[in-house]
Design a protein around this motif. Structure first.
Motif, short mmCIF file in Angstrom:
data_model
loop_
_atom_site.label_atom_id
_atom_site.label_comp_id
_atom_site.label_asym_id
_atom_site.label_seq_id
_atom_site.Cartn_x
_atom_site.Cartn_y
_atom_site.Cartn_z
N MET A 137 -50.98 -14.90 47.40
CA MET A 137 -52.10 -13.75 46.95
C MET A 137 -52.11 -13.95 45.17
SD MET A 137 -52.71 -12.41 49.27
CE MET A 137 -52.78 -10.99 48.94
N PRO A 138 -52.99 -12.86 44.44
CA PRO A 138 -53.35 -13.57 43.08
C PRO A 138 -52.47 -12.42 42.21
CG PRO A 138 -54.87 -12.23 43.97
CD PRO A 138 -54.62 -12.32 45.15
N ILE A 139 -51.97 -12.71 41.06
CA ILE A 139 -51.95 -11.74 39.95
C ILE A 139 -52.62 -10.70 39.59
CG2 ILE A 139 -50.71 -11.81 37.35
CD1 ILE A 139 -49.52 -14.20 37.60
N LEU A 140 -52.46 -9.30 39.95
CA LEU A 140 -53.85 -8.21 39.56
C LEU A 140 -53.40 -7.50 38.26
CD1 LEU A 140 -53.16 -6.62 42.83
CD2 LEU A 140 -55.01 -8.35 42.59
N VAL A 141 -53.66 -7.38 37.30
CA VAL A 141 -54.07 -6.71 35.91
C VAL A 141 -54.54 -5.98 36.32
CG1 VAL A 141 -54.44 -6.41 33.37
CG2 VAL A 141 -53.58 -8.23 34.82
N ASN A 142 -54.19 -3.96 36.37
CA ASN A 142 -54.42 -3.06 37.05
C ASN A 142 -55.39 -2.78 37.84
OD1 ASN A 142 -53.14 -1.96 34.58
ND2 ASN A 142 -55.14 -1.44 33.53
N ASP A 143 -54.90 -3.70 39.18
CA ASP A 143 -55.39 -4.04 40.46
C ASP A 143 -57.02 -4.89 40.18
OD1 ASP A 143 -53.61 -2.08 41.93
OD2 ASP A 143 -55.12 0.05 41.28
N GLU A 144 -57.35 -5.46 39.45
CA GLU A 144 -57.84 -6.32 39.13
C GLU A 144 -57.41 -7.98 38.77
OE1 GLU A 144 -60.57 -6.26 35.46
OE2 GLU A 144 -60.61 -4.32 35.45
N VAL A 145 -58.46 -8.97 39.30
CA VAL A 145 -57.74 -9.79 39.66
C VAL A 145 -58.06 -10.95 38.46
CG1 VAL A 145 -57.71 -12.30 41.33
CG2 VAL A 145 -58.43 -10.37 42.01
N LEU A 146 -56.60 -12.02 38.47
CA LEU A 146 -56.46 -12.40 37.09
C LEU A 146 -57.65 -13.47 36.72
CD1 LEU A 146 -55.17 -12.18 34.07
CD2 LEU A 146 -52.98 -13.45 35.10
N GLN A 147 -58.21 -13.50 36.10
CA GLN A 147 -59.37 -14.86 36.45
C GLN A 147 -58.54 -16.78 36.12
OE1 GLN A 147 -62.25 -14.72 38.43
NE2 GLN A 147 -61.46 -12.29 38.00
N TRP A 148 -59.23 -17.47 36.73
CA TRP A 148 -58.52 -18.64 35.96
C TRP A 148 -59.64 -19.32 35.76
CZ3 TRP A 148 -53.13 -19.60 35.30
CH2 TRP A 148 -52.34 -18.49 35.70
N PRO A 149 -59.58 -20.00 35.07
CA PRO A 149 -59.26 -20.43 33.67
C PRO A 149 -59.13 -19.69 32.68
CG PRO A 149 -60.66 -22.46 33.74
CD PRO A 149 -61.06 -21.01 34.87
N LEU A 150 -57.28 -20.13 32.22
CA LEU A 150 -57.62 -19.08 31.25
C LEU A 150 -56.55 -19.75 30.15
CD1 LEU A 150 -54.21 -18.28 31.81
CD2 LEU A 150 -55.21 -16.16 33.19
N SER A 151 -56.08 -18.59 28.47
CA SER A 151 -55.12 -18.81 27.81
C SER A 151 -54.58 -17.60 27.37
CB SER A 151 -56.06 -19.70 26.64
OG SER A 151 -56.98 -18.72 25.90
N SER A 152 -53.96 -17.51 26.73
CA SER A 152 -53.19 -16.23 26.05
C SER A 152 -54.18 -15.75 25.54
CB SER A 152 -51.73 -16.04 25.47
OG SER A 152 -52.11 -17.64 24.59
N ARG A 153 -54.75 -15.92 25.25
CA ARG A 153 -56.17 -15.37 24.23
C ARG A 153 -56.75 -14.41 25.19
NH1 ARG A 153 -56.39 -18.15 18.46
NH2 ARG A 153 -54.73 -18.32 17.26
#
Length: 260
Positions: free
Chosen positions: A1-17
């Motif tokens: 299951m994904p990581i959620l941020v405020n119930d939104e799925v954290l999108q990939w690919p990504l960086s901290s910025r």
């Protein structure tokens, strides 16, 4: 299951910025966290977590009320809390066997929360790292996030005070702002902290890391059922030219010229 941020799925690919750009509230929450003066924690019911260690504690624990760790530069301090049971895990990650460490933390928290009468969420807090020249902090943050994202559990990312959000310029050099955190087991409060007392058996526990037991990775140091801190067996090999290194000044060791 994904990581959620405020119930939104954290999108990939990504960086901290990219994370901070997509979810700007991490900037405001991190600003509030880094603005706090670190608490000096000397409580008797403190369990200190060293590098490459994690511990899991429930609010009903008779011996532990605070989990804490510090001395983090490029490392990442990771707290995981189940909102239903209040069970808290705290780990100090340096990049050694991250997948195994994250999986073990989640498994322990879920196991200890299974008897909770109420449902709850798994909330993730990440603090540490800075804009180091070699990018170790960034690599570790993404490795930890990727591992949580691959697990069969919804993980709600609440705090992400890492890399540039934990960075300050001093004499044109980048430095971390927060080096240590504490978390109150009963309230779930997370705050910057330092720890004069890092026991028990800090020398023995630290020797596992400083004798380069890389293959051992992260270990759970606390048995919640018995209230015992347990230091399991580990192998080590002699440090080459140890007499030479012990004779050197702090200034010499801090140059790090042998790593270049």
């Amino acid at each position: 299951m994904p990581i959620l941020v405020n119930d939104e799925v954290l999108q990939w690919p990504l960086s901290s910025r990219v994370i901070f750009k997509r979810y700007p509230w991490f900037k405001s929450s991190s600003k509030q966290l880094v603005s706090q003066q670190p608490k000096i924690v000397e409580e008797k019911q403190l369990l200190y977590v060293c590098q490459r260690e994690f511990a899991v504690v429930s609010p009903q624990d008779k011996f532990i009320s605070i989990l804490g760790t510090d001395d983090s530069t490029t490392c990442n301090m990771v707290a995981l809390r189940h909102t239903g049971s209040g069970v808290v895990a705290l780990g100090h990650f340096d990049g050694s066997l991250v997948q195994e460490g994250v999986s073990s933390m989640v498994t322990e928290v879920k196991c200890m929360s299974s008897s909770s009468p109420s449902d709850g969420k798994l909330e993730l807090h990440m603090v540490g790292g800075f804009l180091d020249d070699k990018g170790y902090s960034e690599q570790l943050v993404l490795q930890i996030l990727d591992t949580f994202n691959s697990l069969a559990h919804n993980i709600n990312l609440i705090t992400c005070c890492v890399c540039e959000l934990n960075n300050v310029k001093k004499r044109k050099l980048n430095w971390p702002i927060i080096y240590g955190i504490g978390i109150n087991i009963k309230s779930g409060e997370l705050y910057p902290a330092s720890f004069p007392d890092r026991g028990p058996a800090i020398s023995l526990r630290s020797s596992r890391h400083f004798t380069r037991c890389d293959k051992d990775g992260m270990v759970c140091i606390y048995q919640s059922t018995s209230g015992f801190l347990v230091i399991g067996p580990f192998n080590y090999r002699p440090v080459p030219e140890i007499d030479f290194w012990l004779a050197q000044s702090d200034q010499f060791l801090q140059t790090g010229w042998w790593e270049k």
